[in-house]
Design an enzyme around this catalytic site. Structure first.
Site, PDB file in Angstrom:
ATOM      1  N   ARG A   1       0.699  -1.134  -0.111  1.00 56.32           N
ATOM      2  CA  ARG A   1       0.124  -0.080   0.075  1.00 56.32           C
ATOM      3  C   ARG A   1       0.930   1.384   0.031  1.00 56.32           C
ATOM      4  O   ARG A   1       0.414   2.212  -0.258  1.00 56.32           O
ATOM      5  CB  ARG A   1      -1.111  -0.061   1.112  1.00 56.32           C
ATOM      6  CG  ARG A   1      -2.064   1.366   0.986  1.00 56.32           C
ATOM      7  CD  ARG A   1      -3.179   0.828   1.828  1.00 56.32           C
ATOM      8  NE  ARG A   1      -3.179  -0.037   2.882  1.00 56.32           N
ATOM      9  CZ  ARG A   1      -2.546   0.022   4.280  1.00 56.32           C
ATOM     10  NH1 ARG A   1      -1.959   1.236   4.523  1.00 56.32           N
ATOM     11  NH2 ARG A   1      -2.776  -1.030   4.960  1.00 56.32           N
TER      12      ARG A   1
ATOM     13  N   TYR B   1     -15.347  18.532 -14.108  1.00 56.06           N
ATOM     14  CA  TYR B   1     -15.941  16.822 -13.972  1.00 56.06           C
ATOM     15  C   TYR B   1     -17.049  16.844 -13.012  1.00 56.06           C
ATOM     16  O   TYR B   1     -16.710  17.399 -11.762  1.00 56.06           O
ATOM     17  CB  TYR B   1     -14.651  16.098 -13.568  1.00 56.06           C
ATOM     18  CG  TYR B   1     -15.010  14.470 -13.884  1.00 56.06           C
ATOM     19  CD1 TYR B   1     -15.404  14.151 -15.054  1.00 56.06           C
ATOM     20  CD2 TYR B   1     -15.076  13.997 -12.791  1.00 56.06           C
ATOM     21  CE1 TYR B   1     -15.644  12.675 -15.205  1.00 56.06           C
ATOM     22  CE2 TYR B   1     -15.302  12.542 -12.788  1.00 56.06           C
ATOM     23  CZ  TYR B   1     -15.582  11.926 -14.011  1.00 56.06           C
ATOM     24  OH  TYR B   1     -15.775  10.535 -14.328  1.00 56.06           O
TER      25      TYR B   1
ATOM     26  N   ASP C   1      -6.126  20.229 -12.887  1.00 56.46           N
ATOM     27  CA  ASP C   1      -6.377  18.783 -13.373  1.00 56.46           C
ATOM     28  C   ASP C   1      -6.090  18.977 -15.102  1.00 56.46           C
ATOM     29  O   ASP C   1      -7.016  19.547 -15.526  1.00 56.46           O
ATOM     30  CB  ASP C   1      -7.836  18.391 -13.235  1.00 56.46           C
ATOM     31  CG  ASP C   1      -8.471  17.169 -14.028  1.00 56.46           C
ATOM     32  OD1 ASP C   1      -7.728  16.706 -14.614  1.00 56.46           O
ATOM     33  OD2 ASP C   1      -9.313  16.464 -13.395  1.00 56.46           O
TER      34      ASP C   1
ATOM     35  N   LYS D   1      -7.555   8.382 -19.295  1.00 58.42           N
ATOM     36  CA  LYS D   1      -7.748   9.180 -20.265  1.00 58.42           C
ATOM     37  C   LYS D   1      -6.643   8.967 -21.230  1.00 58.42           C
ATOM     38  O   LYS D   1      -6.144   7.946 -21.850  1.00 58.42           O
ATOM     39  CB  LYS D   1      -8.061  10.600 -20.047  1.00 58.42           C
ATOM     40  CG  LYS D   1      -9.405  10.519 -19.031  1.00 58.42           C
ATOM     41  CD  LYS D   1     -10.484   9.824 -19.236  1.00 58.42           C
ATOM     42  CE  LYS D   1     -11.556   9.771 -18.074  1.00 58.42           C
ATOM     43  NZ  LYS D   1     -11.740  11.093 -17.442  1.00 58.42           N
TER      44      LYS D   1
HETATM   45  C1  LIG Z   1     -12.449  11.176 -16.140  1.00 58.03           C
HETATM   46  C2  LIG Z   1     -11.898  12.366 -15.326  1.00 58.03           C
HETATM   47  C3  LIG Z   1     -11.804  12.382 -13.819  1.00 58.03           C
HETATM   48  C4  LIG Z   1     -11.978  11.208 -13.334  1.00 58.03           C
HETATM   49  O1  LIG Z   1     -11.016  10.024 -13.488  1.00 58.03           O
HETATM   50  P1  LIG Z   1     -11.107   8.672 -13.145  1.00 58.03           P
HETATM   51  O2  LIG Z   1     -10.138   8.121 -13.778  1.00 58.03           O
HETATM   52  O3  LIG Z   1     -12.303   8.242 -14.165  1.00 58.03           O
HETATM   53  O4  LIG Z   1     -11.581   8.509 -11.755  1.00 58.03           O
HETATM   54  C5  LIG Z   1     -11.466  13.826 -13.580  1.00 58.03           C
HETATM   55  N1  LIG Z   1     -11.188  14.559 -14.189  1.00 58.03           N
HETATM   56  C6  LIG Z   1     -11.383  14.522 -15.472  1.00 58.03           C
HETATM   57  C7  LIG Z   1     -11.128  15.956 -16.208  1.00 58.03           C
HETATM   58  C8  LIG Z   1     -11.681  13.520 -16.163  1.00 58.03           C
HETATM   59  O5  LIG Z   1     -11.978  13.573 -17.475  1.00 58.03           O
END
Ligand SMILES: *Cc1c(COP(=O)(O)O)cnc(C)c1O
Length: 394
Positions: free
Chosen positions: A60, A113, A185, A210
């Protein structure tokens, strides 16, 4: 070792950074599929406990396969350290919980998001954290929103789904004057298109699900930044436990090797598709930072190397027209998510926002005919031809 005279290119870094550690001589880093790590004897354990020995202890807290991925992303982001998480949401929520005191204040942007927004409303409120929401491009509003107890300004850049781009150097200047940190982000940009830490951000978060992973085959998240900033985040990850399975870490590593190469095609496809859609009689409006018509085009052109593959647009028509269009697409799959090699198309009103009351959807600017397309690495001509035939169904 001789000091390199210039920064290696992103493609070279994506392939090589973090690797060649000399432990096993395997060209491809092994998947360390283990939950724990053994000690030779109690003396070694004591040496470790007293901080005189650096090594892995328990799964962990660290794993050698994670480390390769962490080093690779740190290198691409220009970060000192990176922490891997089981999802983008785990990366963001763990970071928020690590940094926020009870009753703290944060500033966030309104285009974001939906689960991040939900976490702030539903969970951070339990810690009596207050959030001020501003328009993405409004740096004057940012200045007004900052308080003495504002811990951080958090925003996507580009945002979802309208792809607003933050004037990051200016936002960072305003925040740092007041002792407020900036967390970006960067999921929609990746370090190939935008390196937030170079432009004043303190931390950069990714949904590695992504573009970083890039193949629609894993869920992961990351947080990168300076060693000082990362320390509480890594400790919180060890407590909250949103860690990445070693096998998924390997898949992420494999995906990241082609990140720079893939982004070239995503950037080219996004721009070609946005241009083809703009001015099409069946399309009311196209949102893409690479188009001169986008409100942040000037800032985006200055700060970013490319604008990636997501194109958001409004169909000229109602909900039914947008559904007919989406159902007629043959190349993109109808699916949530973005950033993979396969093109995906979704209607925010039917997916991310289906359970919101219409007034609330409207407040977030989610119109009935809004479509979000994530261009994969297909040939642009095939994507455009397919979109044009689907638009005849509108
Ligand atoms: C998809 C996404 C998230 C969440 O990510 P997960 O990997 O699905 O938990 C957060 N921020 C943005 C901009 C996203 O496109």
């Amino acid at each position: 070792m001789t000091k390199p005279t210039r920064r290696a290119g992103d493609s070279t870094r994506a392939v090589h950074a973090g690797q060649r550690d000399g432990e096993s001589h395997a060209l491809v880093p092994p998947i360390h599929q283990t939950s724990t790590f053994w000690f030779r004897d109690s003396a070694e354990l004591r040496e470790f406990a007293e901080g005189r020995l650096e090594r892995d202890e328990y799964g962990r807290y660290s794993n050698p396969t994670w480390r390769v991925v962490e080093h690779k992303l740190s290198d691409l982001e220009g970060a000192e350290e990176t922490v891997l998480f089981s999802s983008g949401m785990s990366a963001a929520t763990t970071t928020f919980l690590a940094l926020l005191p009870k009753g703290g204040h944060i500033v966030v942007t309104n285009d974001c998001y939906r689960r991040t927004r939900q976490f702030i409303q539903q969970f951070l409120s339990k810690l009596e954290v207050e959030a001020t929401v501003i328009e993405p491009a409004n740096t004057a509003a940012l200045k007004d929103a900052l308080r003495d107890d504002t811990v951080f300004f958090f925003t996507e850049s580009p945002t979802n789904p309208y792809l607003r781009v933050i004037d990051l150097p200016e936002a960072a200047r305003i925040c740092h004057e007041r002792g407020t940190k900036v967390i970006i982000d960067g999921t929609f940009a990746t370090p190939i298109n935008h390196r937030p830490l170079d432009q004043g951000a303190d931390l950069v978060v990714h949904s590695a699900t992504k573009y970083l992973g890039g193949h629609n085959d894993l869920i992961a998240g990351t947080v990168s930044g300076g060693a000082e900033e990362i320390k509480p985040v890594r400790e919180a990850c060890g407590v909250l436990g949103g860690i990445l399975d070693p096998h998924a870490a390997y898949l992420l590593l494999r995906g990241m090797k082609t990140l720079a190469l893939r982004m070239e095609r995503h950037n080219a496809n996004g721009l070609a598709v946005a241009r083809a859609l703009e001015g099409h009689p069946k399309v009311r409006r196209v949102h893409y930072p690479g188009l001169a018509s986008h409100p942040d085009h000037a800032v985006a052109s200055q700060l970013m190397k490319g604008f990636a593959g997501v194109v958001t647009f409004e169909i000229e028509g109602d909900l039914e027209a947008a559904i007919r269009f989406t159902d007629a697409c043959r190349v993109p799959y109808i699916a949530p998510s973005l950033g993979g090699v396969d093109a995906l198309v979704e209607m925010p009103v039917l997916m991310s926002y289906w359970d919101y009351p219409p007034e609330e959807r409207q407040a977030y600017g989610i119109t009935d005919s809004l479509v979000r397309l994530s261009c994969g690495i297909e040939d642009a001509e095939d994507l455009i031809e397919d979109l044009e035939q689907a638009l005849t169904q509108v």
